[in-house]
Design an enzyme around this catalytic site. Structure first.
Site, PDB file in Angstrom:
ATOM      1  N   GLU A 105       0.975  -1.233   0.019  1.00 48.19           N
ATOM      2  CA  GLU A 105      -0.027  -0.107   0.154  1.00 48.19           C
ATOM      3  C   GLU A 105       0.794   1.109  -0.070  1.00 48.19           C
ATOM      4  OE1 GLU A 105      -2.187  -1.589   3.454  1.00 48.19           O
ATOM      5  OE2 GLU A 105      -4.024  -1.159   2.419  1.00 48.19           O
ATOM      6  N   GLU A 125      -3.786  -9.351   4.141  1.00 47.28           N
ATOM      7  CA  GLU A 125      -4.614  -9.079   5.088  1.00 47.28           C
ATOM      8  C   GLU A 125      -5.777 -10.003   5.542  1.00 47.28           C
ATOM      9  OE1 GLU A 125      -3.370  -7.144   2.915  1.00 47.28           O
ATOM     10  OE2 GLU A 125      -2.612  -5.201   4.037  1.00 47.28           O
TER      11      GLU A 125
HETATM   12  N1  T1G Z   1       4.567  -7.590  11.669  1.00 52.34           N
HETATM   13  C1  T1G Z   1       5.300  -7.961  12.746  1.00 52.34           C
HETATM   14  N2  T1G Z   1       6.225  -9.087  12.599  1.00 52.34           N
HETATM   15  C2  T1G Z   1       6.249  -9.386  11.404  1.00 52.34           C
HETATM   16  C3  T1G Z   1       5.521  -9.251  10.209  1.00 52.34           C
HETATM   17  C4  T1G Z   1       4.675  -8.167  10.504  1.00 52.34           C
HETATM   18  N3  T1G Z   1       4.083  -7.801   9.317  1.00 52.34           N
HETATM   19  N4  T1G Z   1       5.946  -9.991   9.384  1.00 52.34           N
HETATM   20  C5  T1G Z   1       6.872 -11.082   9.605  1.00 52.34           C
HETATM   21  N5  T1G Z   1       7.120 -10.754  11.073  1.00 52.34           N
HETATM   22  C6  T1G Z   1       8.019 -11.291  12.140  1.00 52.34           C
HETATM   23  C7  T1G Z   1       7.645 -12.986  12.208  1.00 52.34           C
HETATM   24  O1  T1G Z   1       6.912 -13.020  13.213  1.00 52.34           O
HETATM   25  C8  T1G Z   1       9.100 -13.323  12.408  1.00 52.34           C
HETATM   26  O2  T1G Z   1       9.413 -12.897  13.896  1.00 52.34           O
HETATM   27  C9  T1G Z   1       9.986 -12.473  11.558  1.00 52.34           C
HETATM   28  O3  T1G Z   1       9.290 -11.521  11.300  1.00 52.34           O
HETATM   29  C10 T1G Z   1      10.320 -13.336  10.360  1.00 52.34           C
HETATM   30  O4  T1G Z   1       9.060 -13.636   9.728  1.00 52.34           O
HETATM   31  C11 T1G Z   1      -2.325  -1.619   6.842  1.00 52.34           C
HETATM   32  C12 T1G Z   1      -2.636  -3.544   8.889  1.00 52.34           C
HETATM   33  C13 T1G Z   1       7.031 -11.031   5.206  1.00 52.34           C
HETATM   34  C14 T1G Z   1       6.649 -13.126   3.998  1.00 52.34           C
HETATM   35  O5  T1G Z   1       0.431 -10.440   6.976  1.00 52.34           O
HETATM   36  O6  T1G Z   1       4.024 -13.234   5.473  1.00 52.34           O
HETATM   37  O7  T1G Z   1       0.069  -4.381   6.649  1.00 52.34           O
HETATM   38  O8  T1G Z   1       9.739 -15.111  14.732  1.00 52.34           O
HETATM   39  O9  T1G Z   1       9.785 -16.067   9.900  1.00 52.34           O
HETATM   40  O10 T1G Z   1       9.590 -16.842   6.397  1.00 52.34           O
HETATM   41  O11 T1G Z   1      -3.245  -2.941   5.500  1.00 52.34           O
HETATM   42  O12 T1G Z   1       6.825 -12.717   7.533  1.00 52.34           O
HETATM   43  O13 T1G Z   1      11.819 -13.812  13.736  1.00 52.34           O
HETATM   44  O14 T1G Z   1      10.690 -13.118  15.873  1.00 52.34           O
HETATM   45  O15 T1G Z   1       7.656 -15.506   8.338  1.00 52.34           O
HETATM   46  O16 T1G Z   1      11.049 -14.695   5.450  1.00 52.34           O
HETATM   47  C15 T1G Z   1       0.278  -7.789   6.622  1.00 52.34           C
HETATM   48  C16 T1G Z   1       3.183 -11.279   7.318  1.00 52.34           C
HETATM   49  C17 T1G Z   1       0.285  -7.046   8.024  1.00 52.34           C
HETATM   50  C18 T1G Z   1       2.892 -10.358   6.253  1.00 52.34           C
HETATM   51  C19 T1G Z   1       8.535 -13.327   5.629  1.00 52.34           C
HETATM   52  N6  T1G Z   1       1.369  -8.417   6.368  1.00 52.34           N
HETATM   53  N7  T1G Z   1       4.252 -11.896   7.263  1.00 52.34           N
HETATM   54  O17 T1G Z   1       8.364 -14.430   5.636  1.00 52.34           O
HETATM   55  O18 T1G Z   1      10.086 -14.807   7.520  1.00 52.34           O
HETATM   56  S1  T1G Z   1      -1.269  -6.328   8.091  1.00 52.34           S
HETATM   57  C20 T1G Z   1       1.664  -9.808   6.214  1.00 52.34           C
HETATM   58  C21 T1G Z   1       4.712 -12.907   6.068  1.00 52.34           C
HETATM   59  C22 T1G Z   1      -1.128  -4.915   7.335  1.00 52.34           C
HETATM   60  C23 T1G Z   1      -2.264  -2.980   6.131  1.00 52.34           C
HETATM   61  C24 T1G Z   1      -2.303  -3.990   7.137  1.00 52.34           C
HETATM   62  C25 T1G Z   1       6.287 -13.224   6.425  1.00 52.34           C
HETATM   63  C26 T1G Z   1       7.160 -12.526   5.207  1.00 52.34           C
HETATM   64  P1  T1G Z   1      10.379 -13.770  14.731  1.00 52.34           P
HETATM   65  P2  T1G Z   1       9.083 -15.072   8.959  1.00 52.34           P
HETATM   66  P3  T1G Z   1       9.829 -15.266   6.268  1.00 52.34           P
END
Ligand code: T1G
Length: 694
Positions: A105, A125
């Site tokens: 976004e 999301e």
């Molecule tokens: N927020 C906080 N921590 C996150 C995070 C996030 N968005 N994404 C990953 N982490 C942490 C995860 O918990 C782990 O922590 C570490 O990063 C590595 O992640 C307004 C409201 C990006 C594809 O849903 O799909 O944006 O265990 O092991 O395999 O519209 O993480 O190391 O302490 O998964 O390389 C939308 C979720 C949020 C993406 C990377 N975004 N993340 O994968 O590593 S809502 C998501 C993923 C939003 C807006 C809305 C994957 C990754 P730790 P990982 P990875």
């Protein structure tokens, strides 16, 4: 500030630098706005590049901030994007690796976007029970069209950047050095007169938007049965199509605020973090050096052994498969091949890949062929004497440092380890049938299991796409120990007045994939019978209803015998309520002098689910599981617990432990109440107004 600001011959580069994935937490958001304003006020700056350091452009909003004051503290992501889009100087988003959720976004608010190939582009999301809350439902359809955008928003699935090269999202997909290309692109557009293009000003072209949106609604209806977010995604996109960008944006915000409070979203976020937290073992440092696993051996080519072997060859790890007899080995190999052929028939595996995987299996009848294995998984008959023979033999042939794992589902891993001179190398790897399908892997930690063995198995589990949860040694580990209490309550309720179909219907309405009686008929009632017989000997004090034994004594073992709790017709897996069984149950109550009564669905669900919760609480008290989310991951990935409720422990938090405690005390005071020994931690947490998950 989690953002760096540098200048390069007239171009300002704002670099998100908030490891691990440049989550758009408050300090990152503030840093971006500060950078944009700094660039506006510097006459030497003609253009701005927005990029991410490390492994992502940005993984989106910082989910750890959700439902905390920081999440809505200014600058919110909407404010950040407005600042980017409102910049008088052109902003170029340079994307690599990951641009997800709020990260995408943010990029959509830029005037231009360039990307490296191989970047995951997504609005995931919906998988967290929410919807894109910073303009994604309004800008993405304008960037790539209504259909492609709706598909991405409602599925949450990532699309690789190169596949979007001609979609209208990117101005360029660059093969070379992204940073250099971004500076060059920025200089080019910086030399052009404004105003620079805004995605929000584009039109959403579609010959029949209303028709397509209705089609999307129909498609989503089935999968969104228990989840409100997919429908809201469509509503928000539709609002923008019908009423224009600003009204659409306002509606999107309303939907986001509503969804982020829902129990379904809390459950999905809990599962997201729970999956990642499970691989962290409190007393095993995350930098523990792991052992190299290049060669695996599996002992036993039966249903479990064959399925276990498939997990490793699917990950490209060669497996030596040992059996005691040639025909058993041949049968095992034939079953593995048949499983793959079924996958090829579904078009999910290429024929040549089938042969490549089969070639990774080295069948053998000799233990000597296991001497080079780095990991040996035993999947033989569930009897301690047999395990003793196997592990004594392994102790002789396995190389030093080989990990010796047992797939046992009920036996004591410490006793198994004691059959060897290397207990530190012994661990439980409890797969769930079918082993090549079920995601759950219980990693059973013996009292002498070495920390690097645990770290190795947890990392290997990720490689074979399993959700691994560490359990201490106890009867049934985590999952089966809890399910035993669940089944006890199910049987008591038959005795007290319920019938199998009613119990199954009630818990399936709650969201379980299958109720206890349909499940037992599928697995085979004789399996539970054998466990109860052992239980009666080991724990004569544990009060069980004998009603299931009565059923088994008539040979009604379930689908495999054409009848169990239900009747079955040949070739038809439908469970038909059985008059014979219902009459048997009625007669049993009479013999037991139990006055049958009407049992409502609410009581059925409470007694089944709180039986899990109560045993789960004891498992936490004893340190068998280290955190409540581990127990939830076991139930979400191994026992068909409904995902939209987040697992038994999160569900208990949602109900409130105060109410859970009152219900348990109520049942403890009634017929068969002796089965309810309230876990002390439930009363203690309830008294403090707390839950299992904080
Ligand atoms: N927020 C906080 N921590 C996150 C995070 C996030 N968005 N994404 C990953 N982490 C942490 C995860 O918990 C782990 O922590 C570490 O990063 C590595 O992640 C307004 C409201 C990006 C594809 O849903 O799909 O944006 O265990 O092991 O395999 O519209 O993480 O190391 O302490 O998964 O390389 C939308 C979720 C949020 C993406 C990377 N975004 N993340 O994968 O590593 S809502 C998501 C993923 C939003 C807006 C809305 C994957 C990754 P730790 P990982 P990875």
């Amino acid at each position: 500030m989690a953002v760096d600001y540098t200048t390069h011959d007239g171009v300002a580069v704002i670099t998100l630098n908030n490891p691990p994935v440049n989550g758009l937490g408050l300090s990152t958001r503030a840093g971006i706005v500060e950078g944009i304003e700094r660039a506006q006020n510097d006459p030497a700056i003609k253009a701005i590049v927005l990029t991410g350091a490390g492994k992502a452009f940005s993984g989106g909003a910082d989910i750890t901030e959700f439902n905390t004051p920081k999440a809505t503290q200014e600058p919110t992501l909407a404010t950040v994007i407005k600042a980017v889009e409102g910049s008088a100087k052109p902003v170029v988003a340079a994307i690599h690796s990951v641009a997800m959720g709020g990260g995408l976004e943010l990029a959509l608010g830029a005037h231009y976007r360039i990307a490296a190939p191989g970047a995951q582009i997504a609005l995931p999301e919906v998988k967290l029970g929410i919807l894109p809350g910073a303009g994604g439902t309004q800008r993405l359809p304008r960037a790539i069209g209504l259909e492609a955008a709706l598909n991405m928003i409602v599925s949450g699935a990532p699309v690789m950047s190169e596949k979007l090269a001609d979609s209208g999202l990117f101005d360029e997909v660059v093969q070379g050095d992204l940073a250099e290309a971004a500076l060059a692109f920025a200089r080019k557009v910086g030399a052009q007169a404004g105003p620079h293009p805004k995605v929000r000003d584009r039109k959403i072209e579609h010959p029949n938007a209303a028709g397509f949106i209705q089609f999307a609604r129909n498609t989503v209806a089935a999968m969104a049965k228990n989840f409100p977010a997919p429908g809201k995604c469509i509503d928000a996109v539709e609002a923008g199509v019908q009423n224009g960008f600003d009204k659409g944006l306002a509606f999107e915000r309303e939907c986001f605020i509503a969804l982020v409070q829902t129990p379904e979203s809390r459950a999905l976020r809990h599962a997201f973090f729970g999956e990642r937290a499970a691989s962290k073992i409190p007393d095993v440092p995350s930098d523990t050096v792991v052992r190299d696993i290049r060669q695996v051996a599996v002992i036993g080519a039966g249903t479990m052994g064959g399925g276990i072997a498939m997990n490793f060859i699917n990950a490209g790890i060669p497996v030596t498969l040992l059996e005691t007899k040639q025909e058993a080995l041949d049968r095992g190999l034939a079953t593995i091949r048949k499983n793959y052929e079924a996958t090829v028939k579904k078009g999910k595996l290429k024929p040549e890949a089938l042969e490549q995987r089969m070639a990774l299996i080295t069948p053998t009848l000799s233990y000597d062929d296991l001497k080079n294995a780095d990991l040996i998984v035993e999947a033989v008959f569930e009897e301690l004497g047999v395990k003793e023979q196997v592990f004594k033999r392994l102790d002789e042939v396995a190389k030093a440092g080989a990990i010796l794992a047992s797939n046992t589902s009920t036996l004591d891993v410490d006793k198994i380890a004691a059959f060897t001179k290397r207990p530190q190398d012994v661990v439980g790897m409890h797969f769930f049938s079918p082993a090549n399908v079920m995601k759950l892997l219980e990693v059973v930690r013996g009292k002498e299991t070495a920390k690097d063995v645990l770290a190795t198995v947890m990392q290997l589990a990720k490689k074979i796409k399993k959700t691994a949860v560490v359990s201490g040694v106890c009867d049934g580990f985590i999952g089966n120990r809890m399910i035993e209490q669940y089944i006890r309550q199910a049987l008591f309720m038959l005795e007290e007045g319920a019938l199998p179909a009613q119990v199954d219907r009630a818990i399936e309405k709650f969201g379980f994939a299958m109720g206890p009686f349909r499940m037992s008929d599928l697995a085979g009632n004789d399996i539970g019978w054998a466990i109860r017989k052992r239980r009666y000997l080991e724990h004569p004090d544990m009060h069980y209803s004998k009603i299931a034994d009565r059923l088994c004594e008539t040979g009604r073992f379930g689908q495999k015998t054409g009848g169990g709790w239900y009747d079955y017709k040949a070739g038809d897996r439908t469970a038909y309520p059985s008059k014979v069984v219902d009459d048997m149950i009625g007669a049993f109550s009479k013999e037991a002098n139990v006055e049958r009564r009407k049992i409502g669905d609410e009581e059925i669900v409470e007694r089944l689910v709180f039986a899990l919760v109560n045993e789960g609480a004891k498992i936490l008290e004893e340190g068998i599981a280290s955190k409540a989310s581990d127990i939830d991951m076991v139930y979400l990935t191994g026992y068909g617990f409904p995902l939209h409720r987040g697992g038994p422990m999160l569900y208990a938090d949602t109900v409130g432990l105060y109410n859970v405690e009152r219900a348990i005390r109520r049942y403890a005071a009634r017929t068969n109440g002796d089965a309810w020994q309230l876990a002390t931690s439930i009363a203690e947490l309830a008294a403090k107004g707390q839950g299992f998950n904080g």
